[in-house]
Write a protein that holds these residues in place. Structure first.
Motif, PDB file in Angstrom:
ATOM      1  N   ALA A 118       9.788   5.308  13.470  1.00  0.00           N
ATOM      2  CA  ALA A 118       9.864   4.876  12.074  1.00  0.00           C
ATOM      3  C   ALA A 118       9.045   3.615  11.840  1.00  0.00           C
ATOM      4  CB  ALA A 118      11.317   4.644  11.676  1.00  0.00           C
ATOM      5  N   ALA A 119       9.071   2.688  12.794  1.00  0.00           N
ATOM      6  CA  ALA A 119       8.309   1.450  12.637  1.00  0.00           C
ATOM      7  C   ALA A 119       6.810   1.726  12.626  1.00  0.00           C
ATOM      8  CB  ALA A 119       8.661   0.479  13.757  1.00  0.00           C
ATOM      9  N   LEU A 120       6.385   2.641  13.495  1.00  0.00           N
ATOM     10  CA  LEU A 120       4.972   3.012  13.538  1.00  0.00           C
ATOM     11  C   LEU A 120       4.562   3.694  12.236  1.00  0.00           C
ATOM     12  CD1 LEU A 120       2.351   3.250  15.210  1.00  0.00           C
ATOM     13  CD2 LEU A 120       3.222   5.446  16.056  1.00  0.00           C
ATOM     14  N   ARG A 121       5.433   4.575  11.723  1.00  0.00           N
ATOM     15  CA  ARG A 121       5.156   5.262  10.463  1.00  0.00           C
ATOM     16  C   ARG A 121       5.025   4.267   9.318  1.00  0.00           C
ATOM     17  NH1 ARG A 121       8.934   8.490  10.847  1.00  0.00           N
ATOM     18  NH2 ARG A 121      10.547   7.505   9.576  1.00  0.00           N
ATOM     19  N   GLU A 122       5.912   3.307   9.257  1.00  0.00           N
ATOM     20  CA  GLU A 122       5.852   2.301   8.192  1.00  0.00           C
ATOM     21  C   GLU A 122       4.594   1.446   8.305  1.00  0.00           C
ATOM     22  OE1 GLU A 122       9.452   0.061   8.249  1.00  0.00           O
ATOM     23  OE2 GLU A 122      10.724   1.819   7.838  1.00  0.00           O
ATOM     24  N   ALA A 123       4.212   1.115   9.535  1.00  0.00           N
ATOM     25  CA  ALA A 123       3.003   0.322   9.733  1.00  0.00           C
ATOM     26  C   ALA A 123       1.763   1.101   9.299  1.00  0.00           C
ATOM     27  CB  ALA A 123       2.884  -0.086  11.203  1.00  0.00           C
ATOM     28  N   PHE A 124       1.725   2.386   9.660  1.00  0.00           N
ATOM     29  CA  PHE A 124       0.587   3.233   9.276  1.00  0.00           C
ATOM     30  C   PHE A 124       0.477   3.329   7.757  1.00  0.00           C
ATOM     31  CE2 PHE A 124      -1.074   7.412   8.093  1.00  0.00           C
ATOM     32  CZ  PHE A 124      -2.305   7.414   8.738  1.00  0.00           C
ATOM     33  N   MET A 125       1.584   3.618   7.086  1.00  0.00           N
ATOM     34  CA  MET A 125       1.559   3.757   5.635  1.00  0.00           C
ATOM     35  C   MET A 125       1.212   2.428   4.959  1.00  0.00           C
ATOM     36  SD  MET A 125       1.946   6.915   5.351  1.00  0.00           S
ATOM     37  CE  MET A 125       1.824   6.872   3.555  1.00  0.00           C
ATOM     38  N   ALA A 126       1.670   1.323   5.538  1.00  0.00           N
ATOM     39  CA  ALA A 126       1.329   0.010   4.984  1.00  0.00           C
ATOM     40  C   ALA A 126      -0.164  -0.242   5.111  1.00  0.00           C
ATOM     41  CB  ALA A 126       2.115  -1.078   5.696  1.00  0.00           C
ATOM     42  N   ASP A 127      -0.772   0.179   6.219  1.00  0.00           N
ATOM     43  CA  ASP A 127      -2.210  -0.015   6.402  1.00  0.00           C
ATOM     44  C   ASP A 127      -3.016   0.868   5.453  1.00  0.00           C
ATOM     45  OD1 ASP A 127      -1.891  -1.953   8.314  1.00  0.00           O
ATOM     46  OD2 ASP A 127      -2.184  -0.610  10.024  1.00  0.00           O
ATOM     47  N   VAL A 128      -2.545   2.105   5.244  1.00  0.00           N
ATOM     48  CA  VAL A 128      -3.217   2.975   4.271  1.00  0.00           C
ATOM     49  C   VAL A 128      -3.128   2.353   2.874  1.00  0.00           C
ATOM     50  CG1 VAL A 128      -3.162   5.224   3.122  1.00  0.00           C
ATOM     51  CG2 VAL A 128      -2.861   5.086   5.607  1.00  0.00           C
ATOM     52  N   SER A 129      -1.945   1.867   2.514  1.00  0.00           N
ATOM     53  CA  SER A 129      -1.767   1.230   1.203  1.00  0.00           C
ATOM     54  C   SER A 129      -2.682   0.018   1.055  1.00  0.00           C
ATOM     55  CB  SER A 129      -0.305   0.817   1.014  1.00  0.00           C
ATOM     56  OG  SER A 129       0.539   1.948   0.953  1.00  0.00           O
ATOM     57  N   GLU A 130      -2.835  -0.739   2.140  1.00  0.00           N
ATOM     58  CA  GLU A 130      -3.693  -1.920   2.090  1.00  0.00           C
ATOM     59  C   GLU A 130      -5.139  -1.541   1.806  1.00  0.00           C
ATOM     60  OE1 GLU A 130      -4.207  -6.091   2.235  1.00  0.00           O
ATOM     61  OE2 GLU A 130      -2.414  -4.835   2.160  1.00  0.00           O
ATOM     62  N   ILE A 131      -5.601  -0.463   2.405  1.00  0.00           N
ATOM     63  CA  ILE A 131      -6.951   0.017   2.119  1.00  0.00           C
ATOM     64  C   ILE A 131      -7.082   0.360   0.642  1.00  0.00           C
ATOM     65  CG2 ILE A 131      -8.557   1.934   2.484  1.00  0.00           C
ATOM     66  CD1 ILE A 131      -7.702   2.007   5.386  1.00  0.00           C
ATOM     67  N   MET A 132      -6.085   1.078   0.101  1.00  0.00           N
ATOM     68  CA  MET A 132      -6.159   1.512  -1.292  1.00  0.00           C
ATOM     69  C   MET A 132      -6.055   0.326  -2.241  1.00  0.00           C
ATOM     70  SD  MET A 132      -6.664   4.630  -0.689  1.00  0.00           S
ATOM     71  CE  MET A 132      -6.593   5.373  -2.316  1.00  0.00           C
ATOM     72  N   ILE A 133      -5.299  -0.681  -1.877  1.00  0.00           N
ATOM     73  CA  ILE A 133      -5.188  -1.875  -2.713  1.00  0.00           C
ATOM     74  C   ILE A 133      -6.525  -2.599  -2.788  1.00  0.00           C
ATOM     75  CG2 ILE A 133      -4.183  -4.209  -2.795  1.00  0.00           C
ATOM     76  CD1 ILE A 133      -1.608  -2.931  -1.613  1.00  0.00           C
ATOM     77  N   ASN A 134      -7.237  -2.677  -1.683  1.00  0.00           N
ATOM     78  CA  ASN A 134      -8.460  -3.473  -1.606  1.00  0.00           C
ATOM     79  C   ASN A 134      -9.724  -2.702  -1.964  1.00  0.00           C
ATOM     80  OD1 ASN A 134      -7.072  -5.791  -0.737  1.00  0.00           O
ATOM     81  ND2 ASN A 134      -7.131  -5.123   1.402  1.00  0.00           N
ATOM     82  N   ALA A 135      -9.663  -1.376  -1.955  1.00  0.00           N
ATOM     83  CA  ALA A 135     -10.873  -0.582  -2.174  1.00  0.00           C
ATOM     84  C   ALA A 135     -11.429  -0.809  -3.576  1.00  0.00           C
ATOM     85  CB  ALA A 135     -10.568   0.896  -1.955  1.00  0.00           C
ATOM     86  N   ARG A 136     -12.715  -1.114  -3.632  1.00  0.00           N
ATOM     87  CA  ARG A 136     -13.379  -1.308  -4.921  1.00  0.00           C
ATOM     88  C   ARG A 136     -14.033   0.008  -5.349  1.00  0.00           C
ATOM     89  NH1 ARG A 136     -16.968  -6.568  -5.094  1.00  0.00           N
ATOM     90  NH2 ARG A 136     -17.481  -6.093  -2.913  1.00  0.00           N
ATOM     91  N   PHE A 137     -13.450   0.612  -6.347  1.00  0.00           N
ATOM     92  CA  PHE A 137     -13.951   1.867  -6.910  1.00  0.00           C
ATOM     93  C   PHE A 137     -13.384   1.976  -8.315  1.00  0.00           C
ATOM     94  CE2 PHE A 137      -9.761   2.963  -5.376  1.00  0.00           C
ATOM     95  CZ  PHE A 137      -9.280   3.876  -6.298  1.00  0.00           C
ATOM     96  N   HIS A 138     -13.870   2.914  -9.082  1.00  0.00           N
ATOM     97  CA  HIS A 138     -13.124   3.314 -10.265  1.00  0.00           C
ATOM     98  C   HIS A 138     -13.247   4.819 -10.420  1.00  0.00           C
ATOM     99  CE1 HIS A 138     -17.093   2.124 -12.053  1.00  0.00           C
ATOM    100  NE2 HIS A 138     -16.925   3.212 -12.765  1.00  0.00           N
TER     101      HIS A 138
END
Length: 209
Positions: A49-69
């Motif tokens: 579960a901890a690994l899953r949460e870390a993975f999803m948090a990293d994916v979310s971080e990419i989406m938060i920072n990605a510059r696109f529209h």
């Protein structure tokens, strides 16, 4: 839509770093359905579960920072089929909506008369052939409908059909936002954190009909 410098310097490296971190290589393709179902190669998400949460948090971080529209179209197939006796292909309707927004934005960005490549994820030889034919008809102004028709000759558009195995960061980013967008269209009142993360970069959201 991506600025090429942001795509090559930020978005692609961010996807690569995440893949090396969790897989040890960058050959994995981030596909939303496989991640959600924890299907291979994401079966490891079931184990910790901890690994899953870390993975999803990293994916979310990419989406938060990605510059696109993004210009997005959701076609309600059941309503579309019920409303029209001879309904058009929903994929082609969505494509035309998005092409119109893309062309208008390119003009605003001073990109008139400059070639822009539009990348599609390949679906099959015949499907791709039919879609390319429709794309070129739209781009040549042979499919003009609606009261405010767009002149596509202002912004030359060239389609490219790329297999999923090409592992493009742009296609994976688009895939990651597709289901949250569909859920927002179908269930607008339902909490939708994935949509909220990218909402400020969804510059047009067409739901049809």
């Amino acid at each position: 839509m991506f600025d090429k410098a942001s795509y090559t310097d930020e978005i692609e490296p961010a996807f690569r770093r995440l893949k090396f971190k969790y897989f040890g290589h960058d050959a994995a393709v981030l596909h939303e359905r496989e991640i959600r179902k924890q299907a291979p190669p994401f079966a490891f998400l079931r184990q910790d579960a901890a690994l899953r949460e870390a993975f999803m948090a990293d994916v979310s971080e990419i989406m938060i920072n990605a510059r696109f529209h993004a210009y997005c179209a959701v076609i309600d197939k059941l309503k579309h089929k019920a409303r029209y006796s001879d309904p058009w292909n929903p994929y082609e309707i969505a494509m035309q909506f998005c092409m119109e927004k893309l062309s208008n934005r390119l003009v605003v960005d001073g990109q008139s008369k400059r070639l822009t490549h539009v990348l599609f994820e390949a679906r099959g030889r015949e499907e791709d052939r039919q879609l390319e034919l429709e794309f070129r008809r739209v781009a040549a102004n042979d499919k003009r409908w609606g009261w405010r028709a767009v002149d596509f000759t202002r912004t030359p558009l060239e389609p490219l059909f790329v297999p999923k195995a090409a592992n493009l960061a742009g296609h994976q980013l688009a895939d990651l936002i597709a289901r949250p967008l569909a859920l927002r269209a179908i269930k607008p009142g339902q909490p939708n954190r994935a949509f909220d993360i990218v909402a400020d970069r969804i510059w047009d959201f067409k739901v049809f009909p």
